[in-house]
Design an enzyme around this catalytic site. Structure first.
Site, PDB file in Angstrom:
ATOM      1  N   ARG A 152      -4.907  59.943  39.701  1.00  0.00           N
ATOM      2  CA  ARG A 152      -4.301  59.449  38.468  1.00  0.00           C
ATOM      3  C   ARG A 152      -3.497  60.575  37.823  1.00  0.00           C
ATOM      4  O   ARG A 152      -3.977  61.709  37.734  1.00  0.00           O
ATOM      5  CB  ARG A 152      -5.365  58.937  37.473  1.00  0.00           C
ATOM      6  CG  ARG A 152      -6.097  57.683  37.900  1.00  0.00           C
ATOM      7  CD  ARG A 152      -5.193  56.464  37.932  1.00  0.00           C
ATOM      8  NE  ARG A 152      -5.902  55.244  38.269  1.00  0.00           N
ATOM      9  CZ  ARG A 152      -6.144  54.817  39.486  1.00  0.00           C
ATOM     10  NH1 ARG A 152      -5.774  55.553  40.528  1.00  0.00           N
ATOM     11  NH2 ARG A 152      -6.772  53.667  39.699  1.00  0.00           N
TER      12      ARG A 152
ATOM     13  N   GLU B 259       4.083  53.648  35.366  1.00  0.00           N
ATOM     14  CA  GLU B 259       4.375  53.008  36.643  1.00  0.00           C
ATOM     15  C   GLU B 259       4.722  51.537  36.420  1.00  0.00           C
ATOM     16  O   GLU B 259       4.159  50.908  35.525  1.00  0.00           O
ATOM     17  CB  GLU B 259       3.160  53.124  37.577  1.00  0.00           C
ATOM     18  CG  GLU B 259       2.821  54.564  37.931  1.00  0.00           C
ATOM     19  CD  GLU B 259       1.653  54.657  38.916  1.00  0.00           C
ATOM     20  OE1 GLU B 259       1.177  53.596  39.398  1.00  0.00           O
ATOM     21  OE2 GLU B 259       1.223  55.780  39.216  1.00  0.00           O
TER      22      GLU B 259
ATOM     23  N   HIS C 253       2.996  55.426  44.464  1.00  0.00           N
ATOM     24  CA  HIS C 253       1.618  54.943  44.365  1.00  0.00           C
ATOM     25  C   HIS C 253       1.263  54.056  45.564  1.00  0.00           C
ATOM     26  O   HIS C 253       0.940  52.872  45.420  1.00  0.00           O
ATOM     27  CB  HIS C 253       1.384  54.195  43.055  1.00  0.00           C
ATOM     28  CG  HIS C 253      -0.064  54.216  42.647  1.00  0.00           C
ATOM     29  ND1 HIS C 253      -0.480  54.031  41.345  1.00  0.00           N
ATOM     30  CD2 HIS C 253      -1.205  54.404  43.363  1.00  0.00           C
ATOM     31  CE1 HIS C 253      -1.797  54.096  41.288  1.00  0.00           C
ATOM     32  NE2 HIS C 253      -2.262  54.327  42.514  1.00  0.00           N
TER      33      HIS C 253
END
Length: 331
Positions: A236, A265, A285
Protein backbone atom coordinates in the site's frame (compact mmCIF):
# COMPACT_ATOMS: atom_id res chain seq x y z
CA UNK A 1 -31.00 -10.46 -6.30
CA UNK A 2 -30.09 -7.54 -8.55
CA UNK A 3 -26.29 -7.43 -8.47
CA UNK A 4 -23.96 -4.72 -9.74
CA UNK A 5 -20.23 -5.22 -10.22
CA UNK A 6 -18.00 -2.17 -10.50
CA UNK A 7 -14.58 -1.66 -12.11
CA UNK A 8 -14.22 -4.93 -14.02
CA UNK A 9 -11.79 -3.16 -16.34
CA UNK A 10 -11.21 -6.04 -18.77
CA UNK A 11 -14.64 -7.69 -18.53
CA UNK A 12 -12.94 -10.68 -16.92
CA UNK A 13 -15.40 -11.79 -14.27
CA UNK A 14 -18.03 -13.24 -16.60
CA UNK A 15 -15.30 -15.50 -18.07
CA UNK A 16 -14.42 -17.06 -14.69
CA UNK A 17 -15.67 -20.49 -13.63
CA UNK A 18 -16.73 -18.84 -10.38
CA UNK A 19 -19.20 -16.63 -12.26
CA UNK A 20 -21.59 -19.57 -12.50
CA UNK A 21 -22.26 -19.08 -8.79
CA UNK A 22 -24.37 -16.06 -9.74
CA UNK A 23 -26.76 -18.10 -11.88
CA UNK A 24 -30.31 -17.08 -11.09
CA UNK A 25 -29.35 -13.54 -10.10
CA UNK A 26 -29.68 -10.44 -12.28
CA UNK A 27 -26.13 -9.17 -12.84
CA UNK A 28 -24.91 -5.90 -14.35
CA UNK A 29 -21.18 -5.33 -14.85
CA UNK A 30 -19.47 -1.98 -15.34
CA UNK A 31 -16.09 -2.01 -17.09
CA UNK A 32 -15.09 1.63 -16.65
CA UNK A 33 -14.12 3.49 -13.47
CA UNK A 34 -16.07 6.42 -12.13
CA UNK A 35 -16.02 8.02 -8.71
CA UNK A 36 -18.61 10.77 -9.21
CA UNK A 37 -21.45 10.24 -6.75
CA UNK A 38 -24.21 11.32 -9.13
CA UNK A 39 -23.08 8.86 -11.79
CA UNK A 40 -22.72 5.99 -9.33
CA UNK A 41 -26.07 6.75 -7.71
CA UNK A 42 -27.73 6.60 -11.10
CA UNK A 43 -26.08 3.34 -12.04
CA UNK A 44 -26.75 1.65 -8.71
CA UNK A 45 -30.20 2.98 -7.86
CA UNK A 46 -31.85 -0.46 -8.17
CA UNK A 47 -28.91 -2.50 -6.88
CA UNK A 48 -29.47 -4.92 -4.01
CA UNK A 49 -25.99 -6.44 -3.85
CA UNK A 50 -22.86 -4.51 -4.80
CA UNK A 51 -19.65 -6.32 -5.72
CA UNK A 52 -16.41 -4.39 -5.33
CA UNK A 53 -13.02 -5.28 -6.76
CA UNK A 54 -10.66 -4.47 -3.92
CA UNK A 55 -10.40 -0.71 -3.28
CA UNK A 56 -11.01 0.57 -6.78
CA UNK A 57 -14.09 2.65 -5.87
CA UNK A 58 -14.72 4.61 -2.68
CA UNK A 59 -18.13 3.89 -1.16
CA UNK A 60 -18.98 6.71 1.25
CA UNK A 61 -22.08 7.84 3.11
CA UNK A 62 -23.00 10.40 0.46
CA UNK A 63 -23.43 7.60 -2.05
CA UNK A 64 -24.88 4.98 0.29
CA UNK A 65 -27.66 7.32 1.39
CA UNK A 66 -28.83 7.48 -2.23
CA UNK A 67 -29.08 3.71 -2.66
CA UNK A 68 -32.31 2.76 -0.83
CA UNK A 69 -32.44 -0.79 -2.26
CA UNK A 70 -28.87 -1.73 -1.40
CA UNK A 71 -28.74 -4.57 1.13
CA UNK A 72 -25.27 -6.06 0.76
CA UNK A 73 -21.74 -5.09 -0.23
CA UNK A 74 -19.63 -8.13 -1.04
CA UNK A 75 -15.88 -7.92 -1.49
CA UNK A 76 -12.61 -9.39 -0.21
CA UNK A 77 -9.74 -8.04 1.90
CA UNK A 78 -9.49 -4.75 3.77
CA UNK A 79 -12.07 -2.00 3.39
CA UNK A 80 -10.67 1.52 4.00
CA UNK A 81 -12.64 2.65 0.93
CA UNK A 82 -16.00 1.82 2.54
CA UNK A 83 -17.84 3.85 5.18
CA UNK A 84 -18.67 0.94 7.48
CA UNK A 85 -20.47 3.14 10.00
CA UNK A 86 -22.77 4.43 7.28
CA UNK A 87 -23.45 0.86 6.15
CA UNK A 88 -24.42 -0.09 9.67
CA UNK A 89 -26.59 2.98 10.15
CA UNK A 90 -28.42 2.30 6.89
CA UNK A 91 -28.85 -1.43 7.48
CA UNK A 92 -26.41 -2.56 4.78
CA UNK A 93 -24.40 -5.73 5.41
CA UNK A 94 -20.70 -5.62 4.50
CA UNK A 95 -19.28 -9.09 3.82
CA UNK A 96 -15.51 -9.22 3.34
CA UNK A 97 -13.18 -12.03 4.34
CA UNK A 98 -9.83 -10.71 5.58
CA UNK A 99 -8.48 -14.00 6.91
CA UNK A 100 -7.40 -15.90 3.84
CA UNK A 101 -6.25 -19.48 4.09
CA UNK A 102 -3.34 -18.93 1.70
CA UNK A 103 -1.08 -16.08 0.63
CA UNK A 104 -1.51 -14.20 -2.63
CA UNK A 105 1.17 -15.95 -4.62
CA UNK A 106 0.31 -13.59 -7.47
CA UNK A 107 1.39 -10.59 -5.38
CA UNK A 108 4.52 -12.37 -4.19
CA UNK A 109 5.42 -13.29 -7.77
CA UNK A 110 4.88 -9.74 -9.01
CA UNK A 111 7.03 -8.45 -6.15
CA UNK A 112 9.85 -10.71 -7.23
CA UNK A 113 9.35 -9.69 -10.84
CA UNK A 114 9.74 -6.05 -9.81
CA UNK A 115 12.92 -6.88 -7.91
CA UNK A 116 14.48 -8.66 -10.89
CA UNK A 117 13.35 -5.93 -13.31
CA UNK A 118 14.84 -3.19 -11.17
CA UNK A 119 18.09 -4.94 -10.29
CA UNK A 120 18.77 -5.95 -13.90
CA UNK A 121 17.32 -2.69 -15.31
CA UNK A 122 15.10 -4.64 -17.70
CA UNK A 123 12.75 -1.77 -18.73
CA UNK A 124 15.75 0.46 -19.47
CA UNK A 125 17.44 -2.27 -21.49
CA UNK A 126 14.26 -2.94 -23.46
CA UNK A 127 13.84 0.75 -24.26
CA UNK A 128 17.44 0.92 -25.48
CA UNK A 129 16.97 -2.07 -27.76
CA UNK A 130 13.72 -0.68 -29.19
CA UNK A 131 15.51 2.61 -29.86
CA UNK A 132 18.00 0.84 -32.11
CA UNK A 133 20.75 0.72 -29.50
CA UNK A 134 22.28 -2.17 -27.59
CA UNK A 135 23.04 -2.56 -23.88
CA UNK A 136 22.15 0.52 -21.82
CA UNK A 137 24.21 -0.19 -18.71
CA UNK A 138 25.27 -2.79 -16.17
CA UNK A 139 22.76 -4.29 -13.75
CA UNK A 140 23.26 -6.04 -10.43
CA UNK A 141 22.88 -9.64 -9.38
CA UNK A 142 20.95 -10.64 -6.26
CA UNK A 143 23.01 -13.58 -5.02
CA UNK A 144 24.99 -12.65 -1.92
CA UNK A 145 23.04 -9.45 -1.27
CA UNK A 146 20.72 -8.72 1.64
CA UNK A 147 16.95 -8.79 1.17
CA UNK A 148 14.91 -6.98 3.80
CA UNK A 149 11.32 -8.09 4.41
CA UNK A 150 9.36 -5.41 6.29
CA UNK A 151 6.31 -7.25 7.61
CA UNK A 152 6.39 -11.02 7.87
CA UNK A 153 2.86 -12.12 7.04
CA UNK A 154 1.77 -14.62 4.43
CA UNK A 155 3.10 -12.71 1.42
CA UNK A 156 6.25 -11.51 3.15
CA UNK A 157 7.12 -15.08 4.08
CA UNK A 158 6.76 -16.24 0.47
CA UNK A 159 8.96 -13.41 -0.84
CA UNK A 160 11.55 -14.25 1.82
CA UNK A 161 11.58 -17.80 0.46
CA UNK A 162 12.19 -16.50 -3.04
CA UNK A 163 15.12 -14.48 -1.71
CA UNK A 164 16.60 -17.55 -0.07
CA UNK A 165 16.24 -19.49 -3.35
CA UNK A 166 18.19 -16.72 -5.12
CA UNK A 167 21.01 -16.97 -2.62
CA UNK A 168 20.26 -13.79 -0.70
CA UNK A 169 20.66 -13.17 3.00
CA UNK A 170 17.21 -12.37 4.39
CA UNK A 171 16.54 -9.92 7.23
CA UNK A 172 13.04 -9.61 8.66
CA UNK A 173 11.71 -6.50 10.41
CA UNK A 174 8.28 -7.12 11.94
CA UNK A 175 6.25 -7.28 15.12
CA UNK A 176 7.55 -9.52 17.87
CA UNK A 177 5.35 -12.52 17.05
CA UNK A 178 6.28 -12.29 13.38
CA UNK A 179 9.97 -11.95 14.23
CA UNK A 180 9.74 -15.17 16.22
CA UNK A 181 8.18 -16.94 13.23
CA UNK A 182 10.91 -15.55 10.98
CA UNK A 183 13.61 -16.87 13.30
CA UNK A 184 11.90 -20.25 13.37
CA UNK A 185 11.95 -20.23 9.57
CA UNK A 186 15.70 -19.62 9.64
CA UNK A 187 15.84 -15.91 8.86
CA UNK A 188 17.82 -13.22 10.66
CA UNK A 189 16.36 -10.14 12.33
CA UNK A 190 18.12 -6.77 12.45
CA UNK A 191 19.40 -5.15 15.62
CA UNK A 192 17.11 -2.18 14.98
CA UNK A 193 14.96 -0.46 12.39
CA UNK A 194 17.87 1.85 11.66
CA UNK A 195 20.20 -1.09 11.03
CA UNK A 196 17.60 -2.71 8.78
CA UNK A 197 17.47 0.26 6.42
CA UNK A 198 21.25 0.71 6.49
CA UNK A 199 22.16 -2.93 5.80
CA UNK A 200 19.65 -4.09 3.18
CA UNK A 201 20.32 -4.02 -0.55
CA UNK A 202 16.65 -4.64 -1.32
CA UNK A 203 13.72 -3.82 0.98
CA UNK A 204 10.22 -5.10 0.22
CA UNK A 205 7.17 -3.86 2.14
CA UNK A 206 4.54 -6.41 3.19
CA UNK A 207 2.20 -4.88 5.75
CA UNK A 208 -1.48 -4.17 5.90
CA UNK A 209 -2.40 -0.52 5.93
CA UNK A 210 -3.83 0.30 9.34
CA UNK A 211 -3.42 3.43 11.43
CA UNK A 212 -0.33 2.01 13.13
CA UNK A 213 1.43 1.33 9.81
CA UNK A 214 0.46 4.49 7.96
CA UNK A 215 3.71 6.35 7.23
CA UNK A 216 5.75 3.69 9.00
CA UNK A 217 8.54 4.17 6.44
CA UNK A 218 9.80 7.71 7.00
CA UNK A 219 12.05 10.05 5.06
CA UNK A 220 14.72 9.41 7.68
CA UNK A 221 14.45 5.66 7.09
CA UNK A 222 14.89 6.06 3.34
CA UNK A 223 17.86 8.38 3.82
CA UNK A 224 19.65 5.56 5.64
CA UNK A 225 19.50 3.27 2.61
CA UNK A 226 22.50 2.67 0.36
CA UNK A 227 22.69 4.64 -2.90
CA UNK A 228 22.77 1.25 -4.64
CA UNK A 229 19.72 -0.08 -2.76
CA UNK A 230 16.20 -0.78 -4.02
CA UNK A 231 12.89 -0.35 -2.19
CA UNK A 232 9.82 -2.24 -3.43
CA UNK A 233 6.22 -1.50 -2.51
CA UNK A 234 3.56 -3.90 -3.74
CA UNK A 235 1.49 -3.48 -0.57
CA UNK A 236 0.00 0.00 0.00
CA UNK A 237 1.35 3.43 -0.93
CA UNK A 238 0.58 5.15 2.43
CA UNK A 239 2.97 2.82 4.23
CA UNK A 240 5.57 5.35 3.11
CA UNK A 241 5.42 8.88 4.48
CA UNK A 242 3.74 11.19 1.88
CA UNK A 243 6.28 12.65 -0.55
CA UNK A 244 9.18 10.84 1.08
CA UNK A 245 9.84 8.32 -1.69
CA UNK A 246 10.05 10.85 -4.51
CA UNK A 247 12.34 13.10 -2.48
CA UNK A 248 14.51 10.15 -1.47
CA UNK A 249 14.92 9.01 -5.07
CA UNK A 250 15.89 12.52 -6.10
CA UNK A 251 18.47 12.57 -3.32
CA UNK A 252 19.83 9.18 -4.38
CA UNK A 253 19.08 7.18 -1.24
CA UNK A 254 17.81 4.65 -2.10
CA UNK A 255 19.06 4.51 -5.65
CA UNK A 256 15.98 2.76 -7.03
CA UNK A 257 12.33 2.03 -6.36
CA UNK A 258 9.79 -0.37 -7.82
CA UNK A 259 6.17 0.36 -6.97
CA UNK A 260 2.80 -1.18 -7.78
CA UNK A 261 0.63 1.03 -5.54
CA UNK A 262 -0.21 4.74 -5.37
CA UNK A 263 -1.93 7.26 -3.13
CA UNK A 264 -4.72 7.70 -5.67
CA UNK A 265 -5.80 4.86 -7.93
CA UNK A 266 -6.29 4.45 -10.78
CA UNK A 267 -3.28 6.68 -11.47
CA UNK A 268 -3.97 8.52 -14.71
CA UNK A 269 -1.74 11.56 -14.21
CA UNK A 270 1.15 11.01 -16.62
CA UNK A 271 3.01 13.87 -14.92
CA UNK A 272 3.20 11.96 -11.63
CA UNK A 273 6.83 12.19 -10.45
CA UNK A 274 7.33 8.44 -10.08
CA UNK A 275 6.28 7.86 -13.69
CA UNK A 276 8.94 10.28 -14.87
CA UNK A 277 11.96 9.11 -12.89
CA UNK A 278 14.65 6.97 -14.49
CA UNK A 279 15.27 5.21 -11.17
CA UNK A 280 11.65 4.11 -10.61
CA UNK A 281 9.80 1.15 -12.11
CA UNK A 282 6.01 1.51 -11.91
CA UNK A 283 3.20 -0.95 -12.56
CA UNK A 284 -0.59 -0.30 -12.27
CA UNK A 285 -1.47 -2.27 -9.10
CA UNK A 286 -1.10 -5.67 -10.72
CA UNK A 287 -0.29 -7.62 -7.56
CA UNK A 288 -3.56 -9.56 -7.36
CA UNK A 289 -4.54 -9.24 -11.03
CA UNK A 290 -4.27 -12.78 -12.33
CA UNK A 291 -6.98 -15.13 -13.51
CA UNK A 292 -6.03 -17.65 -10.83
CA UNK A 293 -6.32 -15.12 -8.00
CA UNK A 294 -9.60 -13.85 -9.43
CA UNK A 295 -11.04 -17.38 -9.40
CA UNK A 296 -10.21 -17.74 -5.71
CA UNK A 297 -11.34 -14.27 -4.66
CA UNK A 298 -14.59 -14.09 -6.60
CA UNK A 299 -15.68 -17.59 -5.71
CA UNK A 300 -15.68 -16.33 -2.14
CA UNK A 301 -17.27 -12.98 -3.00
CA UNK A 302 -20.09 -14.72 -4.87
CA UNK A 303 -20.51 -17.25 -2.05
CA UNK A 304 -21.08 -14.30 0.29
CA UNK A 305 -23.93 -13.11 -1.93
CA UNK A 306 -25.57 -16.53 -1.99
CA UNK A 307 -25.19 -16.89 1.76
CA UNK A 308 -26.93 -13.55 2.26
CA UNK A 309 -29.70 -14.53 -0.16
CA UNK A 310 -30.17 -17.75 1.82
CA UNK A 311 -30.57 -15.78 5.04
CA UNK A 312 -27.23 -16.74 6.58
CA UNK A 313 -24.70 -13.96 5.86
CA UNK A 314 -21.01 -14.87 6.20
CA UNK A 315 -17.81 -12.89 6.74
CA UNK A 316 -19.85 -9.99 8.09
CA UNK A 317 -17.68 -7.01 9.01
CA UNK A 318 -20.49 -5.15 10.79
CA UNK A 319 -22.46 -7.88 12.64
CA UNK A 320 -24.36 -5.28 14.65
CA UNK A 321 -26.29 -4.53 11.44
CA UNK A 322 -27.88 -7.96 11.26
CA UNK A 323 -30.76 -7.11 13.55
CA UNK A 324 -31.80 -4.25 11.34
CA UNK A 325 -30.48 -5.27 7.92
CA UNK A 326 -32.71 -4.41 5.00
CA UNK A 327 -35.04 -7.38 4.41
CA UNK A 328 -32.43 -9.98 5.32
CA UNK A 329 -33.96 -13.28 6.41
CA UNK A 330 -31.82 -14.80 9.16
CA UNK A 331 -31.94 -18.47 10.11
Amino acid sequence: MKISILDDYHDTLRTLKAFSKLAGHEVEIWNDHVQEVDTLAGRLKDTEALVLIRERTKIRAELLERLPRLKLISQRSIHPHIDVDACTRLGIVLSSNQHFGMPSYATAELTWGLIISAMREIPKQMASLKAGKWQAGVGSTMRGKTLGIFGYGRIGAVVAGYGRAFGMKVLVLAREASRLRAREDGYAVPASKEAFFEECDVISLHMRLIEATRGIVTARDLARMKPTALIVNSSRAPLIEPGALVNALKAGRPGKAAVDVYEEEPLRDTSHPLLNMDNAICTPHLGYVTREDHEIAFAEIFDQINAYAAGAPINVVNPEVLGKARNVRLN
